[in-house]
Scaffold this motif. Structure first.
Motif, PDB file in Angstrom:
ATOM      1  N   GLU A 164     -31.475  26.790 -21.951  1.00  0.00           N
ATOM      2  CA  GLU A 164     -31.552  26.096 -23.444  1.00  0.00           C
ATOM      3  C   GLU A 164     -32.720  25.147 -23.426  1.00  0.00           C
ATOM      4  O   GLU A 164     -32.931  24.321 -22.736  1.00  0.00           O
ATOM      5  CB  GLU A 164     -30.284  25.422 -23.777  1.00  0.00           C
ATOM      6  N   ILE A 165     -33.350  25.069 -24.701  1.00  0.00           N
ATOM      7  CA  ILE A 165     -34.142  23.959 -24.929  1.00  0.00           C
ATOM      8  C   ILE A 165     -33.944  23.559 -26.438  1.00  0.00           C
ATOM      9  O   ILE A 165     -33.871  24.628 -27.280  1.00  0.00           O
ATOM     10  CB  ILE A 165     -35.699  24.645 -24.862  1.00  0.00           C
ATOM     11  N   TYR A 166     -33.741  22.270 -26.615  1.00  0.00           N
ATOM     12  CA  TYR A 166     -33.368  21.573 -27.951  1.00  0.00           C
ATOM     13  C   TYR A 166     -34.496  20.521 -28.373  1.00  0.00           C
ATOM     14  O   TYR A 166     -34.961  20.064 -27.502  1.00  0.00           O
ATOM     15  CB  TYR A 166     -31.888  20.885 -27.505  1.00  0.00           C
ATOM     16  N   GLY A 167     -34.533  20.417 -29.438  1.00  0.00           N
ATOM     17  CA  GLY A 167     -35.194  19.217 -30.177  1.00  0.00           C
ATOM     18  C   GLY A 167     -34.501  18.881 -31.039  1.00  0.00           C
ATOM     19  O   GLY A 167     -34.025  19.460 -32.082  1.00  0.00           O
ATOM     20  N   GLY A 168     -34.302  17.387 -30.961  1.00  0.00           N
ATOM     21  CA  GLY A 168     -33.380  16.791 -32.087  1.00  0.00           C
ATOM     22  C   GLY A 168     -33.660  15.339 -32.595  1.00  0.00           C
ATOM     23  O   GLY A 168     -34.955  14.659 -32.066  1.00  0.00           O
ATOM     24  N   LEU A 169     -33.172  14.759 -33.417  1.00  0.00           N
ATOM     25  CA  LEU A 169     -33.067  13.363 -33.875  1.00  0.00           C
ATOM     26  C   LEU A 169     -31.668  12.663 -33.800  1.00  0.00           C
ATOM     27  O   LEU A 169     -30.701  13.516 -33.835  1.00  0.00           O
ATOM     28  CB  LEU A 169     -33.856  13.407 -35.149  1.00  0.00           C
ATOM     29  N   GLY A 170     -31.635  11.458 -33.886  1.00  0.00           N
ATOM     30  CA  GLY A 170     -30.520  10.467 -34.036  1.00  0.00           C
ATOM     31  C   GLY A 170     -30.721   9.390 -34.778  1.00  0.00           C
ATOM     32  O   GLY A 170     -31.824   8.722 -34.876  1.00  0.00           O
ATOM     33  N   ALA A 171     -29.799   8.927 -35.059  1.00  0.00           N
ATOM     34  CA  ALA A 171     -29.588   7.492 -35.969  1.00  0.00           C
ATOM     35  C   ALA A 171     -28.425   6.645 -35.556  1.00  0.00           C
ATOM     36  O   ALA A 171     -27.316   7.498 -35.642  1.00  0.00           O
ATOM     37  CB  ALA A 171     -29.958   7.495 -37.148  1.00  0.00           C
ATOM     38  N   GLY A 172     -28.265   5.383 -35.702  1.00  0.00           N
ATOM     39  CA  GLY A 172     -27.121   4.735 -35.563  1.00  0.00           C
ATOM     40  C   GLY A 172     -27.274   3.197 -35.557  1.00  0.00           C
ATOM     41  O   GLY A 172     -28.444   2.627 -35.734  1.00  0.00           O
ATOM     42  N   ARG A 173     -26.285   2.425 -35.377  1.00  0.00           N
ATOM     43  CA  ARG A 173     -26.130   1.191 -35.429  1.00  0.00           C
ATOM     44  C   ARG A 173     -25.766   0.473 -34.030  1.00  0.00           C
ATOM     45  O   ARG A 173     -24.955   1.004 -33.359  1.00  0.00           O
ATOM     46  CB  ARG A 173     -25.010   0.559 -36.507  1.00  0.00           C
ATOM     47  N   THR A 174     -26.165  -0.724 -33.748  1.00  0.00           N
ATOM     48  CA  THR A 174     -25.763  -1.321 -32.421  1.00  0.00           C
ATOM     49  C   THR A 174     -25.723  -2.830 -32.858  1.00  0.00           C
ATOM     50  O   THR A 174     -26.350  -3.506 -33.623  1.00  0.00           O
ATOM     51  CB  THR A 174     -26.970  -1.115 -31.508  1.00  0.00           C
TER      52      THR A 174
END
Length: 245
Positions: free
Chosen positions: A103-113
Motif C-alpha cells: 500500500e502507498i498513501y499520501g495524506g494530510l492532517g491537522a489538530g491542536r496541541t
C-alpha cells in the motif's frame, strides 16, 4: 515461533521514555486492503492513554481512502497535556504473490496541541509554562505485509499470525504557537516514522494488533521534536477482502 514479536518487546520501553514534545505521532493505518469494497477499521490505545480510531475503504480497484483520529489527554502532578489530531489519506494498494500486500498513501492532517508544565514544589517562585498551538501535517506512507503466516499456538488454539511494516515521512508545522500567551515564530520539522506491526487472528474478521515504532526528527527543534514514539495495542477488522489461503 514468536520471532516476529521480538522487536515489539524492545520498543515498548522506548514508548514510555521520551522527553516532552508538543507532537504525538498517530499510529499509521495499516489497512492491508486487497480488493474493491473492502473495509478496514481499528481502535487502539497505549500505556499513556493515547487513543486512536482508524478506518479505510477501497472504493475502486487499487484505490482507497483512509482516516485516523488520535487523542491524548493526560493530567499529571507536574504536567498536563491535551492533544487532538485528525488525518485523511488517499492511496494505492495491490496484492502481490504469496499473500503479500503493498500500500502507498499520501495524506494530510491537522489538530491542536497544548501542554502545561507546572513548577517544582522546591521552587514555588518559578512560574509554570503553558504551550499551545496548531499543528498541520503532510505525509507519505508505504505499507508492506504478509497477510498470513504459520499459526501460533496460544490459549489452546492455533491462531494465524501476520506481520508487516509501515514507513512514513511526515512534514509537520506548528503555527499560532504561544508560550504563556506570547506568540512565537512558527516551527517545522520532518519526521521519519518506521513502524512494525504484528496481528493475531482471533475469530472471524477480528484481529489483535500490536504496533510499535520509532519517531526520528530530521531537524533540531526545542518543542517540535521526536520525543514521542508509537506503541499501540488494539483490535482491528477487515471485511470484504480476498481470501488469504
Amino acid at each position: 515461533m514468536l520471532k516476529p514479536l521480538r522487536p515489539l518487546l524492545f520498543l515498548v520501553l522506548l514508548a514510555a521514555s521520551g522527553c516532552a514534545s508538543v507532537y504525538f505521532p498517530a499510529p499509521p493505518p495499516a489497512s492491508l486492503l486487497t480488493q474493491k469494497g473492502e473495509f478496514y477499521g481499528g481502535i487502539s490505545t497505549n500505556q499513556r492513554g493515547n487513543f486512536a480510531v482508524q478506518g479505510a475503504y477501497a472504493f475502486a480497484d487499487h484505490v482507497a481512502a483512509a482516516g485516523t483520529f488520535s487523542s491524548y489527554h493526560n493530567n499529571r502532578k507536574r504536567r498536563t497535556e491535551n492533544y487532538d489530531f485528525g488525518e485523511a489519506a488517499l492511496g494505492y494498494f495491490t496484492r502481490l504473490p504469496d499473500r503479500r500486500v503493498l500500500e502507498i498513501y499520501g495524506g494530510l492532517g491537522a489538530g491542536r496541541t497544548q501542554r502545561l508544565d507546572r513548577p517544582d514544589e522546591d521552587t514555588p517562585t518559578v512560574p509554570g509554562t503553558k504551550l499551545d498551538g496548531s499543528l498541520t501535517k503532510f505525509f507519505v506512507q508505504v505499507n508492506y505485509a504478509k497477510k498470513k503466516q504459520r499459526p501460533v499456538h496460544l490459549f489452546g488454539r492455533d491462531l494465524p499470525l501476520s506481520y508487516g511494516a509501515a514507513w512514513r515521512l511526515s512534514h509537520v508545522q506548528l503555527t499560532n504557537f504561544k508560550i504563556n500567551g506570547q506568540l512565537q515564530d512558527p516551527a517545522t520539522n520532518v519526521f521519519f516514522e518506521p513502524i512494525t506491526f504484528t496481528r493475531l487472528h482471533l475469530t472471524g474478521p477480528l484481529q489483535l494488533q500490536l504496533m510499535s515504532g520509532q519517531n526520528i526528527g530530521l531537524k533540531r527543534n526545542k518543542y517540535l521534536k521526536a520525543a514521542n514514539s508509537v506503541f499501540q495495542v488494539g483490535l482491528i477488522i477487515n471485511l470484504g477482502g480476498q481470501a488469504t489461503e
